[in-house]
Scaffold this motif. Structure first.
Motif, PDB file in Angstrom:
ATOM      1  N   LEU A 125      48.979  35.124 -62.629  1.00 36.59           N
ATOM      2  CA  LEU A 125      47.837  35.150 -61.723  1.00 36.59           C
ATOM      3  C   LEU A 125      47.755  36.501 -61.018  1.00 36.59           C
ATOM      4  O   LEU A 125      46.705  37.120 -60.947  1.00 36.59           O
ATOM      5  CB  LEU A 125      47.936  34.019 -60.704  1.00 36.59           C
ATOM      6  N   LEU A 129      44.821  39.035 -61.526  1.00 39.77           N
ATOM      7  CA  LEU A 129      44.037  39.333 -60.345  1.00 39.77           C
ATOM      8  C   LEU A 129      43.958  40.839 -60.093  1.00 39.77           C
ATOM      9  O   LEU A 129      42.908  41.374 -59.754  1.00 39.77           O
ATOM     10  CB  LEU A 129      44.670  38.633 -59.145  1.00 39.77           C
ATOM     11  N   ARG A 177      33.597  35.859 -54.476  1.00 41.26           N
ATOM     12  CA  ARG A 177      32.869  35.085 -55.479  1.00 41.26           C
ATOM     13  C   ARG A 177      33.229  35.561 -56.881  1.00 41.26           C
ATOM     14  O   ARG A 177      33.503  34.768 -57.779  1.00 41.26           O
ATOM     15  CB  ARG A 177      31.361  35.214 -55.242  1.00 41.26           C
ATOM     16  N   LEU A 179      35.993  37.190 -57.886  1.00 41.21           N
ATOM     17  CA  LEU A 179      37.397  36.899 -58.219  1.00 41.21           C
ATOM     18  C   LEU A 179      37.600  35.407 -58.458  1.00 41.21           C
ATOM     19  O   LEU A 179      38.282  35.000 -59.401  1.00 41.21           O
ATOM     20  CB  LEU A 179      38.327  37.388 -57.109  1.00 41.21           C
ATOM     21  N   LYS A 180      36.999  34.602 -57.617  1.00 40.86           N
ATOM     22  CA  LYS A 180      37.143  33.155 -57.743  1.00 40.86           C
ATOM     23  C   LYS A 180      36.538  32.675 -59.059  1.00 40.86           C
ATOM     24  O   LYS A 180      37.154  31.911 -59.797  1.00 40.86           O
ATOM     25  CB  LYS A 180      36.473  32.457 -56.554  1.00 40.86           C
ATOM     26  N   ASP A 181      35.313  33.144 -59.365  1.00 37.20           N
ATOM     27  CA  ASP A 181      34.667  32.719 -60.601  1.00 37.20           C
ATOM     28  C   ASP A 181      35.443  33.189 -61.822  1.00 37.20           C
ATOM     29  O   ASP A 181      35.627  32.456 -62.776  1.00 37.20           O
ATOM     30  CB  ASP A 181      33.222  33.241 -60.662  1.00 37.20           C
ATOM     31  N   LEU A 183      38.626  33.850 -62.056  1.00 36.91           N
ATOM     32  CA  LEU A 183      39.878  33.094 -62.180  1.00 36.91           C
ATOM     33  C   LEU A 183      39.603  31.662 -62.637  1.00 36.91           C
ATOM     34  O   LEU A 183      40.382  31.109 -63.408  1.00 36.91           O
ATOM     35  CB  LEU A 183      40.644  33.092 -60.855  1.00 36.91           C
ATOM     36  N   SER A 184      38.518  31.070 -62.182  1.00 41.87           N
ATOM     37  CA  SER A 184      38.189  29.702 -62.594  1.00 41.87           C
ATOM     38  C   SER A 184      37.919  29.631 -64.092  1.00 41.87           C
ATOM     39  O   SER A 184      38.351  28.712 -64.770  1.00 41.87           O
ATOM     40  CB  SER A 184      36.953  29.187 -61.856  1.00 41.87           C
ATOM     41  N   ARG A 189      38.617  25.917 -65.997  1.00 46.87           N
ATOM     42  CA  ARG A 189      38.023  24.867 -65.165  1.00 46.87           C
ATOM     43  C   ARG A 189      36.547  25.144 -64.909  1.00 46.87           C
ATOM     44  O   ARG A 189      36.126  26.264 -64.957  1.00 46.87           O
ATOM     45  CB  ARG A 189      38.769  24.770 -63.822  1.00 46.87           C
TER      46      ARG A 189
ATOM     47  N   TYR B   7      33.353  30.774 -47.611  1.00 43.07           N
ATOM     48  CA  TYR B   7      34.312  31.704 -48.235  1.00 43.07           C
ATOM     49  C   TYR B   7      34.933  32.618 -47.170  1.00 43.07           C
ATOM     50  O   TYR B   7      36.132  32.861 -47.158  1.00 43.07           O
ATOM     51  CB  TYR B   7      33.621  32.598 -49.274  1.00 43.07           C
ATOM     52  N   LEU B  46      44.128  33.124 -54.733  1.00 49.59           N
ATOM     53  CA  LEU B  46      43.861  34.551 -54.969  1.00 49.59           C
ATOM     54  C   LEU B  46      44.219  35.405 -53.743  1.00 49.59           C
ATOM     55  O   LEU B  46      44.571  36.570 -53.863  1.00 49.59           O
ATOM     56  CB  LEU B  46      42.433  34.784 -55.460  1.00 49.59           C
TER      57      LEU B  46
END
Lengths: 189, 54
Positions: A125, A129, A177, A179-181, A183-184, A189, B7, B46
């Motif tokens: 991760l 990242l 947004r 980074l989260k997207d 990683l998802s 997922r 967020y 993260l």
């Protein structure tokens, strides 16, 4: 803009003024990595200029520890000092002819491509990242790193970069947004 | 909360820059739905992945 100094910063500075080496070590451990990453965003790569700037700052902090006056938080003081020193360094470089680097810059290892059903462990991760953070637009990356790694508040980042708090929020939201997207998706997922 | 607000609230919480009122607001938001809880967990992952200076 002024900030109130926190009591933990105050204790830090008092211990430092008494030539407490442990408090200097703690200061170094806490801030070195983040300050170096910030300096690298300001100074051209590949040179050791960023390392020099940050090392010089810590020397100066130690040498002037009895007269150090910090307005606001210690973190914002250190980041502002790195900024000023980096600009000084750039001015000097423009005056002196630039040496060509002997070696090609080392490139970051490619992010590992993960199977959808593979669970990311902590190290994967982190590595993944890191590669994603590199892909953020420069200003957005800078804001994200100052907030996450530097621990600066929006107000402190706004003062340091001379942009509005609303811009800071926009950069932060875009970074999160993205980074989260990303990683998802890689997490399946 | 809009996505942007949630967020930013989550990450300011992780950076320990929230007030106790904001913490209560965040706790209520996270408890609202499994989707919110997952968003919180993803942002926390993260945020806490290296490099952090500690």
């Amino acid at each position: 803009m002024t900030f109130t100094i926190s009591s933990s910063d105050k204790h830090f500075l008092e211990a430092l003024a008494l030539s407490n080496e442990a408090s200097f070590d703690a200061l170094f451990t806490r801030y070195y990595g983040g300050l170096l990453r910030y300096a690298k965003t300001l100074l051209p790569y590949p040179t050791d200029a960023a390392e020099d700037v940050v090392a010089d700052l810590f020397c100066a902090v130690w040498n002037t520890r009895t007269q150090l006056t910090v307005q606001g938080s210690l973190a914002s003081y250190l980041y502002a000092a790195v900024k000023h020193r980096s600009y000084d360094n750039l001015r000097q470089q423009r005056r002196a002819p630039r040496e060509m680097p002997d070696d090609l810059p080392l490139t970051q290892p490619e992010a590992s491509y993960l199977q959808p059903d593979q669970l990311l462990d902590y190290q994967e991760l982190s590595q993944h990242l890191l590669a994603l953070i590199e892909r953020l637009p420069e200003r957005t990356r800078q804001v994200f790193q100052l907030h996450r790694d530097g621990g600066l508040t929006y107000e402190e980042i706004a003062a340091l970069l001379d942009i509005s708090i609303n811009s800071i929020k926009t950069h932060m939201f875009r970074a999160l947004r993205f980074l989260k997207d990303a990683l998802s998706v890689s997490d399946g997922r | 909360l809009h996505p942007e607000e949630s967020y930013l609230l989550i990450t300011r919480y992780l950076a320990r820059q929230t007030s106790s009122d904001e913490n209560a607001q965040l706790a209520a938001w996270v408890a609202e739905s499994p989707e919110h809880e997952r968003t919180f967990e993803q942002l926390k992952a993260l945020w806490q992945a290296s490099p952090t200076p500690e």
